[in-house]
Write a protein that holds these residues in place. Sequence first.
Motif, PDB file in Angstrom:
ATOM      1  N   THR A 248      -8.210  12.203  26.262  1.00 52.12           N
ATOM      2  CA  THR A 248      -6.791  12.535  26.229  1.00 52.12           C
ATOM      3  C   THR A 248      -6.594  13.849  25.503  1.00 52.12           C
ATOM      4  O   THR A 248      -7.484  14.335  24.806  1.00 52.12           O
ATOM      5  CB  THR A 248      -5.990  11.429  25.525  1.00 52.12           C
ATOM      6  OG1 THR A 248      -6.488  11.277  24.174  1.00 52.12           O
ATOM      7  CG2 THR A 248      -6.137  10.099  26.257  1.00 52.12           C
ATOM      8  N   GLY A 249      -5.392  14.413  25.642  1.00 46.42           N
ATOM      9  CA  GLY A 249      -5.087  15.674  24.965  1.00 46.42           C
ATOM     10  C   GLY A 249      -6.014  16.804  25.366  1.00 46.42           C
ATOM     11  O   GLY A 249      -6.323  17.680  24.545  1.00 46.42           O
ATOM     12  N   VAL A 250      -6.466  16.811  26.603  1.00 41.81           N
ATOM     13  CA  VAL A 250      -7.428  17.828  27.063  1.00 41.81           C
ATOM     14  C   VAL A 250      -6.705  19.159  27.229  1.00 41.81           C
ATOM     15  O   VAL A 250      -5.719  19.260  27.969  1.00 41.81           O
ATOM     16  CB  VAL A 250      -8.082  17.403  28.391  1.00 41.81           C
ATOM     17  CG1 VAL A 250      -9.060  18.475  28.864  1.00 41.81           C
ATOM     18  CG2 VAL A 250      -8.778  16.060  28.237  1.00 41.81           C
ATOM     19  N   THR A 251      -7.200  20.172  26.533  1.00 37.00           N
ATOM     20  CA  THR A 251      -6.577  21.498  26.562  1.00 37.00           C
ATOM     21  C   THR A 251      -7.640  22.568  26.792  1.00 37.00           C
ATOM     22  O   THR A 251      -8.685  22.560  26.145  1.00 37.00           O
ATOM     23  CB  THR A 251      -5.855  21.802  25.237  1.00 37.00           C
ATOM     24  OG1 THR A 251      -4.931  20.747  24.954  1.00 37.00           O
ATOM     25  CG2 THR A 251      -5.116  23.134  25.311  1.00 37.00           C
ATOM     26  N   VAL A 252      -7.361  23.487  27.717  1.00 36.28           N
ATOM     27  CA  VAL A 252      -8.273  24.605  27.996  1.00 36.28           C
ATOM     28  C   VAL A 252      -7.842  25.802  27.173  1.00 36.28           C
ATOM     29  O   VAL A 252      -6.691  26.232  27.242  1.00 36.28           O
ATOM     30  CB  VAL A 252      -8.274  24.955  29.498  1.00 36.28           C
ATOM     31  CG1 VAL A 252      -9.184  26.152  29.773  1.00 36.28           C
ATOM     32  CG2 VAL A 252      -8.720  23.757  30.327  1.00 36.28           C
ATOM     33  N   HIS A 253      -8.771  26.343  26.363  1.00 38.71           N
ATOM     34  CA  HIS A 253      -8.456  27.465  25.479  1.00 38.71           C
ATOM     35  C   HIS A 253      -9.190  28.747  25.855  1.00 38.71           C
ATOM     36  O   HIS A 253      -9.076  29.747  25.186  1.00 38.71           O
ATOM     37  CB  HIS A 253      -8.867  27.139  24.032  1.00 38.71           C
ATOM     38  CG  HIS A 253      -8.225  25.903  23.486  1.00 38.71           C
ATOM     39  ND1 HIS A 253      -6.945  25.876  22.967  1.00 38.71           N
ATOM     40  CD2 HIS A 253      -8.691  24.623  23.386  1.00 38.71           C
ATOM     41  CE1 HIS A 253      -6.656  24.657  22.552  1.00 38.71           C
ATOM     42  NE2 HIS A 253      -7.696  23.866  22.803  1.00 38.71           N
ATOM     43  N   GLY A 254     -10.056  28.716  26.865  1.00 35.09           N
ATOM     44  CA  GLY A 254     -10.957  29.834  27.166  1.00 35.09           C
ATOM     45  C   GLY A 254     -10.252  31.169  27.244  1.00 35.09           C
ATOM     46  O   GLY A 254      -9.098  31.269  27.663  1.00 35.09           O
ATOM     47  N   VAL A 261     -14.436  28.101  21.279  1.00 34.20           N
ATOM     48  CA  VAL A 261     -14.543  26.921  22.143  1.00 34.20           C
ATOM     49  C   VAL A 261     -13.629  27.125  23.348  1.00 34.20           C
ATOM     50  O   VAL A 261     -12.656  27.873  23.293  1.00 34.20           O
ATOM     51  CB  VAL A 261     -14.161  25.617  21.418  1.00 34.20           C
ATOM     52  CG1 VAL A 261     -15.081  25.363  20.245  1.00 34.20           C
ATOM     53  CG2 VAL A 261     -12.707  25.650  20.980  1.00 34.20           C
ATOM     54  N   ASP A 262     -13.958  26.441  24.435  1.00 34.82           N
ATOM     55  CA  ASP A 262     -13.192  26.613  25.665  1.00 34.82           C
ATOM     56  C   ASP A 262     -12.256  25.448  25.958  1.00 34.82           C
ATOM     57  O   ASP A 262     -11.192  25.634  26.532  1.00 34.82           O
ATOM     58  CB  ASP A 262     -14.159  26.796  26.850  1.00 34.82           C
ATOM     59  CG  ASP A 262     -14.988  28.062  26.722  1.00 34.82           C
ATOM     60  OD1 ASP A 262     -14.443  29.086  26.278  1.00 34.82           O
ATOM     61  OD2 ASP A 262     -16.187  28.021  27.067  1.00 34.82           O
ATOM     62  N   VAL A 263     -12.672  24.229  25.586  1.00 36.66           N
ATOM     63  CA  VAL A 263     -11.852  23.048  25.868  1.00 36.66           C
ATOM     64  C   VAL A 263     -11.885  22.122  24.661  1.00 36.66           C
ATOM     65  O   VAL A 263     -12.945  21.930  24.047  1.00 36.66           O
ATOM     66  CB  VAL A 263     -12.391  22.278  27.107  1.00 36.66           C
ATOM     67  CG1 VAL A 263     -11.455  21.121  27.451  1.00 36.66           C
ATOM     68  CG2 VAL A 263     -12.548  23.200  28.309  1.00 36.66           C
ATOM     69  N   THR A 264     -10.747  21.556  24.317  1.00 40.82           N
ATOM     70  CA  THR A 264     -10.685  20.540  23.260  1.00 40.82           C
ATOM     71  C   THR A 264     -10.067  19.268  23.841  1.00 40.82           C
ATOM     72  O   THR A 264      -9.308  19.313  24.804  1.00 40.82           O
ATOM     73  CB  THR A 264      -9.848  21.007  22.060  1.00 40.82           C
ATOM     74  OG1 THR A 264      -8.521  21.329  22.514  1.00 40.82           O
ATOM     75  CG2 THR A 264     -10.486  22.218  21.405  1.00 40.82           C
ATOM     76  N   ALA A 265     -10.406  18.130  23.234  1.00 41.71           N
ATOM     77  CA  ALA A 265      -9.899  16.843  23.730  1.00 41.71           C
ATOM     78  C   ALA A 265     -10.180  15.774  22.696  1.00 41.71           C
ATOM     79  O   ALA A 265     -10.731  16.037  21.614  1.00 41.71           O
ATOM     80  CB  ALA A 265     -10.562  16.495  25.058  1.00 41.71           C
ATOM     81  N   HIS A 266      -9.800  14.539  23.006  1.00 43.48           N
ATOM     82  CA  HIS A 266     -10.139  13.373  22.195  1.00 43.48           C
ATOM     83  C   HIS A 266     -10.671  12.282  23.128  1.00 43.48           C
ATOM     84  O   HIS A 266     -10.125  12.056  24.217  1.00 43.48           O
ATOM     85  CB  HIS A 266      -8.921  12.843  21.429  1.00 43.48           C
ATOM     86  CG  HIS A 266      -8.574  13.681  20.238  1.00 43.48           C
ATOM     87  ND1 HIS A 266      -7.756  14.801  20.339  1.00 43.48           N
ATOM     88  CD2 HIS A 266      -8.951  13.585  18.931  1.00 43.48           C
ATOM     89  CE1 HIS A 266      -7.636  15.347  19.138  1.00 43.48           C
ATOM     90  NE2 HIS A 266      -8.343  14.628  18.262  1.00 43.48           N
ATOM     91  N   THR A 267     -11.731  11.626  22.684  1.00 45.52           N
ATOM     92  CA  THR A 267     -12.278  10.534  23.486  1.00 45.52           C
ATOM     93  C   THR A 267     -11.327   9.347  23.453  1.00 45.52           C
ATOM     94  O   THR A 267     -10.381   9.302  22.654  1.00 45.52           O
ATOM     95  CB  THR A 267     -13.649  10.091  22.952  1.00 45.52           C
ATOM     96  OG1 THR A 267     -13.482   9.580  21.619  1.00 45.52           O
ATOM     97  CG2 THR A 267     -14.633  11.238  22.946  1.00 45.52           C
TER      98      THR A 267
END
Length: 351
Positions: A248-254, A261-267
């Motif tokens: 969840t909360g998947v965000t692309v930062h590239g 970092v390019d992508v952040t998220a939570h399992t």
Amino acid sequence: MIDEAALLESKTLRGSVLERTDVLDRVKALSLLPDHMHVTTAMVATYFEVAETVINNLLSRHRQELESNGLRVLRGPELQEFKELNLSPYRDGYPQPRSSLALWSRRAVLNVAMLLRDSDVARQVRTYLLDMEYLARARPVDTPAAGTPHALDDRIDQRITHILGRTVVPMFNALIETSGEHRQELISLREDVQRIERQLCGHETRITELERTRGPRQYTGIMASIDAMNWREFEHHVAVLLRRDGCTGVTVHGGPGDRGVDVTAHTADGRSVVAQCKSFAPYRPVWSGELQKFLGASLVQHTADVALFVATTSFTPDARAIAETYGVTLVDRSHLEKWSAGVPLTALQHA
């Protein structure tokens, strides 16, 4: 018997085995364009794990031979028609050509395998091709059906090996014992016969292994689509995979200001995830310095619970050692292919 050196040098010999295009998929899956008939120059380069310029140089030197085996270069209205029929629905999966497009048939790709000297994949194709050609030539005309008694023993190479070992070599031994004047010549001939016997035994082993492992690869076409993506599309592809695996909360930062970092998220169980995405050519591995840089971003700046380094290529041994020491999960080309095909990534599952 055709050998590899002759295959590389003789256009006639290459032409004699060009119908065996199935060997391409035996060695490595050859992904096709949506017309199910052709591949692009970039896809040929990816298959053989060489730079695209290498394939273009080969095309320049052997254009007539390659065109006789199905290479076509589309331009103008013909190119526009091909794009509309085959590429327009796949804008995110295939590069859209501008002024021209080289289309390679399977025969032309096999032709490349017999011309490329410095590609490990091409060497494997040639080895497989020569082994299967030898097997076809070596089988008796009246070959017993598979499963009948002694069917495999009826192979010509096995019978020759038996004759050499049980008859010819003992005959030479007897002649050597009783001969004086021609002793050295007979010894030399015996050594030649024994060398041929060993080669036939080794050949039979290779053929048996090839027959045991033959069969289509499980994930055909996936990496060709990923290789055609630009860096931004690849990052979003990884984001889609993270969401599919329950993040969840998947965000692309590239891009500029991504803090390494390019992508952040939570399992699904609440752990923080950071991912670095590298869309490299298959022949260009990820080096240790790139892992070290990611360590600083993922563990120090972001204090991530799960650090993923996802690449369309391999990792050097030094890079793998660093990842193992600091707990970074590496997703190399083979793992990326399986992940994209639907196999969940273990690091994202419940701890």
